[in-house]
Design a protein around this motif. Structure first.
Motif, PDB file in Angstrom:
ATOM      1  N   PRO A 256      -4.316  16.512  -9.421  1.00  0.00           N
ATOM      2  CA  PRO A 256      -3.525  15.624 -10.277  1.00  0.00           C
ATOM      3  C   PRO A 256      -2.644  14.690  -9.457  1.00  0.00           C
ATOM      4  O   PRO A 256      -2.336  14.969  -8.296  1.00  0.00           O
ATOM      5  N   GLY A 257      -2.249  13.590 -10.047  1.00  0.00           N
ATOM      6  CA  GLY A 257      -1.326  12.680  -9.398  1.00  0.00           C
ATOM      7  C   GLY A 257      -1.943  11.343  -9.045  1.00  0.00           C
ATOM      8  O   GLY A 257      -3.169  11.221  -8.894  1.00  0.00           O
ATOM      9  N   ALA A 258      -1.081  10.330  -8.925  1.00  0.00           N
ATOM     10  CA  ALA A 258      -1.538   8.994  -8.556  1.00  0.00           C
ATOM     11  C   ALA A 258      -2.115   9.002  -7.154  1.00  0.00           C
ATOM     12  O   ALA A 258      -1.569   9.625  -6.250  1.00  0.00           O
ATOM     13  N   ARG A 259      -3.232   8.322  -6.978  1.00  0.00           N
ATOM     14  CA  ARG A 259      -3.861   8.219  -5.677  1.00  0.00           C
ATOM     15  C   ARG A 259      -3.129   7.173  -4.827  1.00  0.00           C
ATOM     16  O   ARG A 259      -2.429   6.316  -5.343  1.00  0.00           O
ATOM     17  N   ARG A 260      -3.334   7.256  -3.532  1.00  0.00           N
ATOM     18  CA  ARG A 260      -2.640   6.357  -2.612  1.00  0.00           C
ATOM     19  C   ARG A 260      -2.884   4.898  -2.979  1.00  0.00           C
ATOM     20  O   ARG A 260      -1.967   4.071  -2.958  1.00  0.00           O
ATOM     21  N   GLU A 261      -4.126   4.553  -3.305  1.00  0.00           N
ATOM     22  CA  GLU A 261      -4.454   3.163  -3.607  1.00  0.00           C
ATOM     23  C   GLU A 261      -3.915   2.711  -4.963  1.00  0.00           C
ATOM     24  O   GLU A 261      -3.907   1.515  -5.269  1.00  0.00           O
ATOM     25  N   GLN A 262      -3.462   3.660  -5.767  1.00  0.00           N
ATOM     26  CA  GLN A 262      -2.925   3.328  -7.090  1.00  0.00           C
ATOM     27  C   GLN A 262      -1.399   3.284  -7.099  1.00  0.00           C
ATOM     28  O   GLN A 262      -0.799   2.823  -8.068  1.00  0.00           O
ATOM     29  N   ALA A 263      -0.789   3.772  -6.026  1.00  0.00           N
ATOM     30  CA  ALA A 263       0.671   3.844  -5.973  1.00  0.00           C
ATOM     31  C   ALA A 263       1.266   2.508  -5.521  1.00  0.00           C
ATOM     32  O   ALA A 263       0.568   1.617  -5.027  1.00  0.00           O
ATOM     33  N   PHE A 264       2.571   2.378  -5.706  1.00  0.00           N
ATOM     34  CA  PHE A 264       3.296   1.168  -5.350  1.00  0.00           C
ATOM     35  C   PHE A 264       4.389   1.525  -4.347  1.00  0.00           C
ATOM     36  O   PHE A 264       5.228   2.393  -4.616  1.00  0.00           O
ATOM     37  N   LEU A 265       4.360   0.856  -3.196  1.00  0.00           N
ATOM     38  CA  LEU A 265       5.407   1.045  -2.205  1.00  0.00           C
ATOM     39  C   LEU A 265       6.587   0.157  -2.568  1.00  0.00           C
ATOM     40  O   LEU A 265       6.444  -1.063  -2.687  1.00  0.00           O
ATOM     41  N   ILE A 266       7.760   0.763  -2.755  1.00  0.00           N
ATOM     42  CA  ILE A 266       8.970   0.022  -3.085  1.00  0.00           C
ATOM     43  C   ILE A 266       9.770  -0.155  -1.802  1.00  0.00           C
ATOM     44  O   ILE A 266      10.267   0.822  -1.222  1.00  0.00           O
ATOM     45  N   ALA A 267       9.881  -1.401  -1.339  1.00  0.00           N
ATOM     46  CA  ALA A 267      10.594  -1.711  -0.100  1.00  0.00           C
ATOM     47  C   ALA A 267      11.942  -2.324  -0.450  1.00  0.00           C
ATOM     48  O   ALA A 267      12.004  -3.384  -1.076  1.00  0.00           O
ATOM     49  N   THR A 268      13.010  -1.652  -0.062  1.00  0.00           N
ATOM     50  CA  THR A 268      14.363  -2.110  -0.387  1.00  0.00           C
ATOM     51  C   THR A 268      15.114  -2.458   0.891  1.00  0.00           C
ATOM     52  O   THR A 268      14.704  -2.108   1.996  1.00  0.00           O
TER      53      THR A 268
ATOM     54  N   LEU B 155      14.075  -6.950   6.293  1.00  0.00           N
ATOM     55  CA  LEU B 155      13.094  -6.775   5.230  1.00  0.00           C
ATOM     56  C   LEU B 155      12.222  -8.023   5.093  1.00  0.00           C
ATOM     57  O   LEU B 155      11.025  -7.930   4.822  1.00  0.00           O
ATOM     58  N   VAL B 156      12.797  -9.193   5.303  1.00  0.00           N
ATOM     59  CA  VAL B 156      12.016 -10.431   5.293  1.00  0.00           C
ATOM     60  C   VAL B 156      10.987 -10.405   6.418  1.00  0.00           C
ATOM     61  O   VAL B 156       9.816 -10.765   6.232  1.00  0.00           O
ATOM     62  N   LYS B 157      11.403  -9.952   7.615  1.00  0.00           N
ATOM     63  CA  LYS B 157      10.470  -9.845   8.737  1.00  0.00           C
ATOM     64  C   LYS B 157       9.371  -8.824   8.438  1.00  0.00           C
ATOM     65  O   LYS B 157       8.204  -9.010   8.803  1.00  0.00           O
ATOM     66  N   PHE B 158       9.739  -7.736   7.794  1.00  0.00           N
ATOM     67  CA  PHE B 158       8.769  -6.706   7.416  1.00  0.00           C
ATOM     68  C   PHE B 158       7.719  -7.293   6.464  1.00  0.00           C
ATOM     69  O   PHE B 158       6.517  -7.060   6.628  1.00  0.00           O
ATOM     70  N   ALA B 159       8.169  -8.075   5.490  1.00  0.00           N
ATOM     71  CA  ALA B 159       7.245  -8.704   4.551  1.00  0.00           C
ATOM     72  C   ALA B 159       6.286  -9.638   5.280  1.00  0.00           C
ATOM     73  O   ALA B 159       5.064  -9.642   5.032  1.00  0.00           O
ATOM     74  N   ASP B 160       6.828 -10.427   6.211  1.00  0.00           N
ATOM     75  CA  ASP B 160       5.993 -11.353   6.977  1.00  0.00           C
ATOM     76  C   ASP B 160       4.943 -10.599   7.780  1.00  0.00           C
ATOM     77  O   ASP B 160       3.777 -11.006   7.859  1.00  0.00           O
ATOM     78  N   GLY B 161       5.350  -9.456   8.347  1.00  0.00           N
ATOM     79  CA  GLY B 161       4.411  -8.647   9.120  1.00  0.00           C
ATOM     80  C   GLY B 161       3.297  -8.062   8.266  1.00  0.00           C
ATOM     81  O   GLY B 161       2.137  -8.046   8.667  1.00  0.00           O
TER      82      GLY B 161
END
Length: 428
Positions: free
Chosen positions: A219-231, A272-278
């Motif tokens: 059971p549970g959401a698969r890795r490809e179905q999950a959402f990474l929340i970057a704060t 975080l902006v640099k992380f997004a660019d990467g």
């Protein structure tokens, strides 16, 4: 005959397979949904039935339809998506009929609209359908609750093409079975009387008979179905993660967060902006949502990422602007005053219950003047104390209205809307 495995809802089969696992439906469920459920593939009247065999055969994942519904939506099966699928099915069906029918062979072209189709679904709650086997071998349209319903002839399915149906329930399933199984589940949830019917994936028989392993049913959401929340900060991670656990536990496993157990690897808006660019440059395949505080620094960073060529599986958002922040107590060089702190000072802590506990009136302290934006950036006074108070809250305390979570609900709803946006883009 082989061993069948089915995905059922309220006695109606929406998907099945024989002698193997078939489609993976584990993402519809959570770990606490492992239950024992009686199976039709076991003769309970057999006098020497072994207790261990019964327990093995009854292994299943089982949740109510109302529990499964929000998980379906995060998998992309929103009502809007189901509506699009239904309308595409109508177009395809009409096209097929025009090709296979003789010129003088008339067929129904006034197919139900999606709204009418939903009303048709609501007319037949699953709990009211007879699921008992019809000894005659074939359930007829003139029998049961479907007698004389003219809408049946306006469905994008020909009555003669349905095949054999052995009960009211199976006949109903055949009428609406042209949709994806998950679309079927989602539209069945339009009927309130279906909310508490069980969605069951009874995997016990295929495991017991050696066609699959217990490890195939996770059971549970698969890795490809999950959402990474970057704060931008660690407190954002702790607060949003705890909010999901308290307010939307039925979908919390769909959300993953940057590990901040020791320290935030990308602290601050600039990193975080640099992380997004990467992530863009390496063509990251995970679903990622960048979340910035609703303050001056967050808004500036949000604008920078919004101008990037974001991947289809990436989104950037500000914490939602709220009316509660339009007249907020602030303190600066000219003293105290009420001011609009949206896009200026509404960090994640402002979305907590600022009247909980014995603190003075919540107040934002203006700290830095952002010359390029011509606004002051501010921070909530005693924000660490507000955070500690929230992280001590329990499921019971928020359900008993001891803690005001209305602003946090707005945050989670905004986040989920971004998830829907990502999923809807997958079909484009």
């Amino acid at each position: 005959m082989g061993t069948e495995i089915t995905l059922d809802v309220g006695g109606l089969c929406v998907d099945w397979n024989k002698n193997s696992r078939g489609a993976d439906h584990g993402m519809l469920f959570q770990s606490h949904h492992r239950k024992r459920v009686k199976t039709s593939q076991l003769d309970y009247d057999y006098p020497e039935l072994d207790a261990e065999v019964i327990a093995s055969m009854e292994r299943a994942l089982c949740a109510t339809l109302i529990e499964v519904c929000p998980r379906l939506e995060l998998l992309g099966f929103t009502l809007e998506a189901v509506k699009n699928e239904y309308e595409s099915s109508v177009v395809a069906w009409l096209d097929m009929q025009s090709r296979i029918r003789e010129p003088d062979d008339l067929f129904e072209t006034n197919i139900l609209s999606f709204t009418e189709f939903c009303d048709f679904i609501k007319s037949y709650p699953l709990v009211q359908l007879d699921n008992s086997y019809n000894e005659s071998g074939c359930f007829k349209i003139t029998q049961g609750k479907f007698q004389n319903d003219p809408r049946i002839l306006r469905l994008p399915v020909h009555a003669h093409d349905i095949g054999v149906a052995y009960s009211e329930s199976s006949y109903f399933g055949a009428l609406i079975g042209f949709l994806h199984p998950y679309s079927t589940l989602r539209v069945l949830a339009k009927c309130e009387q279906n909310f508490n019917v069980d969605v069951i994936w009874n995997y016990g028989p295929v495991v017991e008979n050696g066609y699959a392993s217990e490890d195939d049913f996770v059971p549970g959401a698969r890795r490809e179905q999950a959402f990474l929340i970057a704060t931008e900060g660690s407190s954002d991670v702790h607060i949003i993660k705890h909010a999901f656990a308290l307010l939307k536990p039925e979908i919390q496993d769909f959300f993953r967060f940057i590990d901040v157990s020791e320290s935030h690897p990308f602290p601050g808006t600039g990193n975080l902006v640099k992380f997004a660019d990467g992530l863009i440059k390496i063509d990251i395949q995970n679903n990622v949502i960048f979340v910035f505080d609703n303050d001056a620094e967050g808004y500036e960073a949000y604008q920078r990422i919004a101008k990037m060529s974001l991947l289809p599986n990436m989104r950037v958002m500000l914490l939602p602007e709220l009316a509660a922040f339009s007249s907020f107590l602030t303190s600066g060089p000219s003293g105290e005053s009420l001011a609009d702190i949206n896009r200026r000072a509404a960090a994640i802590e402002c979305y907590l219950d600022l009247e909980y506990g014995e603190y003075p009136a919540a107040k934002v302290i203006w700290t830095t003047y952002k010359k390029e934006m011509e606004v002051y950036h501010g921070a909530l006074e005693h924000k660490e104390s507000y955070t500690r108070s929230f992280l001590k809250q329990t499921y019971d305390s928020v359900r008993n209205n001891k803690y005001d979570t209305s602003k946090l609900v707005a945050v989670l709803d905004a986040l989920i809307e971004e998830c829907f946006s990502i999923k809807s883009s997958e079909g484009e």
